[in-house]
Design an enzyme around this catalytic site. Structure first.
Site, PDB file in Angstrom:
ATOM      1  N   CYS A 177       0.835  -1.207   0.000  1.00 39.79           N
ATOM      2  CA  CYS A 177       0.000   0.000   0.000  1.00 39.79           C
ATOM      3  C   CYS A 177       0.864   1.250   0.000  1.00 39.79           C
ATOM      4  CB  CYS A 177      -0.924  -0.001   1.222  1.00 39.79           C
ATOM      5  SG  CYS A 177      -2.028   1.428   1.303  1.00 39.79           S
ATOM      6  N   CYS A 182      -5.437  -2.795   6.973  1.00 38.36           N
ATOM      7  CA  CYS A 182      -6.381  -1.686   6.832  1.00 38.36           C
ATOM      8  C   CYS A 182      -7.764  -2.114   6.354  1.00 38.36           C
ATOM      9  CB  CYS A 182      -5.794  -0.625   5.904  1.00 38.36           C
ATOM     10  SG  CYS A 182      -5.265  -1.246   4.297  1.00 38.36           S
TER      11      CYS A 182
END
Length: 372
Positions: free
Chosen positions: A110, A206
């Protein structure tokens, strides 16, 4: 204009876009930059939307908090949707890795693919000279190269997650929290009446959040139950599918009541995708969880060049781990073997090994296998 006024104008003309997540770290990052006279714009990234109405998803509250912070600080905020990029460049690789039996770390992907690629590109289009995030790390320049070093707060240092950034990305990035303790950050937030000063830090992956890992992953990977076996080859339980477990895992095995005499907790020692079996053993310090080294591939070096061999560095094979002395035993075309001075616990294929020289992060790669 005086020299001091000219310097102030120069600073004011520098536009920095801050990734505002709704948390206290990014909020204080924005406040610090605004306080120093920079032109600051907040950017809220929406990276996941498959089930953003789920009880475990906090994206709506995150956005509310980010907007509230931007209003308090007095900066504009923009919302951008990177869900498509995230699914293609992060989530799909995460699922693919699990299906192969390894344990990828999506937070590292990410950072390199979304926060410091898609976000950076978007910020530049907005006219930004740099981007800033609330990471606890530092960037410095020497002899024309940019280097990544650890954050001052050793309990919060996040250089591990940033080790795949390149020279272009680091040159355009600033980490205002690099020299602060987490307690300092919360104190600053409270002092300047930022409402999220005591907001709990987010944990875990996340897009999974606080929800049960197996329940979430089963939406994307088929459960294939099989046998949990001990070192004698005896079946002592059933698993949901080897892809739902990782080396060193203790929780979720549901074999705590198995009688063997020593009463120690059970840990995953190995996964066999071919036979669909999970090998377990008792005790955190089980010999099969201890390794002398590892082999890794797709090594990324921040300077653009690999470090010299047979030199003492330090490395970690997971985030919550002390640095361990090591040597890079061999290196060729992105592949390397790393040997440690002391045995390391639960080295896991798919996770990242990150190399340091003192406090400077040199880079890292993906673990292929442990070496005993």
């Amino acid at each position: 204009l005086t020299l001091g006024q000219k310097k102030l104008v120069k600073v004011m003309n520098k536009h920095i876009v801050v990734g505002l997540s709704g948390g206290v770290d990014s909020a204080v990052t924005a406040w610090l930059l605004k306080d120093k006279g920079f032109k600051v714009t907040g950017l809220f990234m929406k990276n996941w939307e498959d089930d953003d109405d789920d009880e475990f998803c906090t994206s709506k509250q995150d956005l509310i908090d980010a907007v509230s912070v931007s209003e308090k600080i007095g900066i504009d905020i923009e919302v951008v949707n990177f869900a498509k990029e995230y699914k293609e460049k992060v989530f799909s690789l995460f699922i693919s890795g699990l299906e192969k039996g390894i344990t990828p770390n999506p937070d590292i992907l990410c950072n390199s693919e979304i926060k410091f690629e898609a976000f950076l590109n978007h910020a530049i289009k907005m006219g930004a000279s740099k981007i800033a995030t609330g990471h606890y790390a530092n960037v410095f320049e020497k002899n024309g190269l940019h280097f990544l070093s650890k954050g001052f707060d050793g309990t919060k240092d996040q250089s591990y997650f940033l080790h795949r950034l390149n020279q272009t990305q680091l040159a355009k990035s600033v980490f205002p929290l690099g020299g602060l303790l987490k307690s300092d950050v919360r104190d600053l937030a409270k002092k300047h009446s930022l409402h999220n000063h005591d907001r709990k830090d987010s944990t875990g992956i996340c897009f999974i959040g606080e929800r049960p890992f197996a329940d979430f992953i089963s939406q994307y990977i088929k459960k294939t139950p099989g046998s949990i076996i001990n070192e004698d080859g005896k079946e002592i339980g059933k698993h949901k599918g080897v892809n739902f477990y990782t080396i060193g895992q203790r929780q979720g095995l549901n074999i705590g009541g198995t009688k063997t005499g020593n009463g120690l907790p059970w840990f995953v020692l190995d996964k066999n995708n071919k036979d669909n079996t999970l090998l377990v053993g008792q005790g955190h310090d089980h010999p099969l969880l201890q390794s002398d080294g590892l082999s890794a591939n797709d090594m990324h070096w921040i300077s653009g060049k690999p470090p010299k061999l047979n030199w003492v560095y330090s490395a970690k094979t997971r985030y919550r781990q002390m640095d361990a002395p090591c040597e890079i035993d061999s290196y060729s075309k992105g592949n390397c073997s790393i040997m440690f001075g002391q045995k390391q616990w639960a080295i896991t294929p798919g996770q990242s090994v990150v190399i340091y020289e003192s406090n400077v992060c040199l880079g890292g790669g993906y673990i292929k296998k442990a070496i005993s």
